[in-house]
Design an enzyme around this catalytic site. Sequence first.
Site, mmCIF file in Angstrom:
data_model
loop_
_atom_site.group_PDB
_atom_site.id
_atom_site.type_symbol
_atom_site.label_atom_id
_atom_site.label_comp_id
_atom_site.label_asym_id
_atom_site.label_seq_id
_atom_site.Cartn_x
_atom_site.Cartn_y
_atom_site.Cartn_z
ATOM 1 N N ASP A 73 -22.392 79.430 -71.798
ATOM 2 C CA ASP A 73 -23.640 79.140 -72.175
ATOM 3 C C ASP A 73 -24.314 80.225 -73.189
ATOM 4 O OD1 ASP A 73 -24.094 81.018 -70.307
ATOM 5 O OD2 ASP A 73 -25.238 79.646 -68.939
ATOM 6 N N ASN A 142 -31.288 78.358 -57.896
ATOM 7 C CA ASN A 142 -31.846 77.029 -57.576
ATOM 8 C C ASN A 142 -30.486 76.118 -57.628
ATOM 9 O OD1 ASN A 142 -30.966 76.980 -60.415
ATOM 10 N ND2 ASN A 142 -32.893 76.200 -61.326
ATOM 11 N N HIS A 144 -27.977 76.144 -60.030
ATOM 12 C CA HIS A 144 -27.636 75.715 -61.502
ATOM 13 C C HIS A 144 -26.122 76.699 -61.728
ATOM 14 C CE1 HIS A 144 -29.940 79.473 -63.375
ATOM 15 N NE2 HIS A 144 -28.562 79.807 -63.395
ATOM 16 N N GLU A 149 -28.952 72.860 -64.994
ATOM 17 C CA GLU A 149 -30.008 73.092 -64.186
ATOM 18 C C GLU A 149 -29.974 71.629 -63.226
ATOM 19 O OE1 GLU A 149 -31.588 75.741 -63.749
ATOM 20 O OE2 GLU A 149 -32.825 76.500 -65.517
HETATM 21 C C1 GLP Z 1 -27.682 82.730 -65.531
HETATM 22 C C2 GLP Z 1 -26.331 82.072 -66.005
HETATM 23 C C3 GLP Z 1 -25.290 81.624 -64.960
HETATM 24 C C4 GLP Z 1 -25.406 82.672 -63.866
HETATM 25 C C5 GLP Z 1 -26.635 82.779 -63.344
HETATM 26 C C6 GLP Z 1 -26.814 83.841 -62.157
HETATM 27 O O1 GLP Z 1 -28.671 81.843 -65.391
HETATM 28 N N1 GLP Z 1 -26.517 81.212 -67.039
HETATM 29 O O2 GLP Z 1 -24.299 81.352 -65.597
HETATM 30 O O3 GLP Z 1 -24.425 82.111 -62.948
HETATM 31 O O4 GLP Z 1 -27.606 83.416 -64.573
HETATM 32 O O5 GLP Z 1 -27.032 85.103 -62.687
HETATM 33 P P1 GLP Z 1 -26.837 86.346 -61.781
HETATM 34 O O6 GLP Z 1 -25.533 86.712 -61.579
HETATM 35 O O7 GLP Z 1 -27.378 87.495 -62.831
HETATM 36 O O8 GLP Z 1 -27.578 86.152 -60.563
#
Ligand code: GLP
Length: 258
Positions: A73, A142, A144, A149
């Site tokens: 993404d 949440n 995702h 989402e």
């Molecule tokens: C972002 C990314 C996800 C990732 C999430 C959690 O939203 N798009 O791919 O899994 O963050 O990130 P973190 O590892 O910083 O908690």
Amino acid sequence: MTMIIPIRPDVSISANQAAIKAAREIADLLREKLNAVIGLATGGTQVAVYRELVRMHKEEGLDFSHATFFNLDEFIGIPPDHPQSFHRYMNEHFFNHVNANRRHVHIPNGMSNQPLAESARYERMIKEAGGIDLQLLGIGRNGHIGFCEPGTFPNSKTHATALTPETRKDAASSFGGLRHVPKSAITMGMATILRSKRIIMLATGKTKAKAVEAMLTGPVTRDCPGSFLQGHPNVSYYFDQSAYARVAIAQSMPTPQP
Ligand code: GLP
């Protein structure tokens, strides 16, 4: 009686150990299949995965030069050199330090003024590459996955999506305040992700404990996109103790008798 969950997660004591195991699974595939198609993820959780992959490249000669990479993404509306863009993250943590062929590195273009067309192009490129052999994933608080989402349909392809208030709030400190956080992103869809031949799900830290519980033991529902992984036949789950804590407690609780 203990609760039975339909997978065998690998639970490590520390977040770093969990990330190293995830990195080793990626490395093992690359050693077997030099031209593997690897799906990559961003986020704080994955930093230690890239650190280990870079170490293996430098110290053990792990070769990335024949592989193809697709990131999950990117935010819409921030340029690739923006400090919080996923382009920048990937370069700083990974691509600048390994021998990946830049022509085989793909990240959605968040600056496209035609996000629909860009999403379709991205989906097509993944297909043309023969699909993803191994997709690395984290999970949001949440539930995702990528930026799929809550509410995302399981048959969704790469698409532009609004970010939820919770996701934007989680990103606020790194962007220097909520008002600087983009409101939308381009993300692989759930179907894009679920078509991967193999998936690695890595979640660490206590802030992920609820999402991990919902993902593993809750119903398969759009409310928690992570739960769709329950229907995938080849997922390796790597957790640290904190992220797995709620599942561990539930598993050790006696089942209430009627
Ligand atoms: C972002 C990314 C996800 C990732 C999430 C959690 O939203 N798009 O791919 O899994 O963050 O990130 P973190 O590892 O910083 O908690």
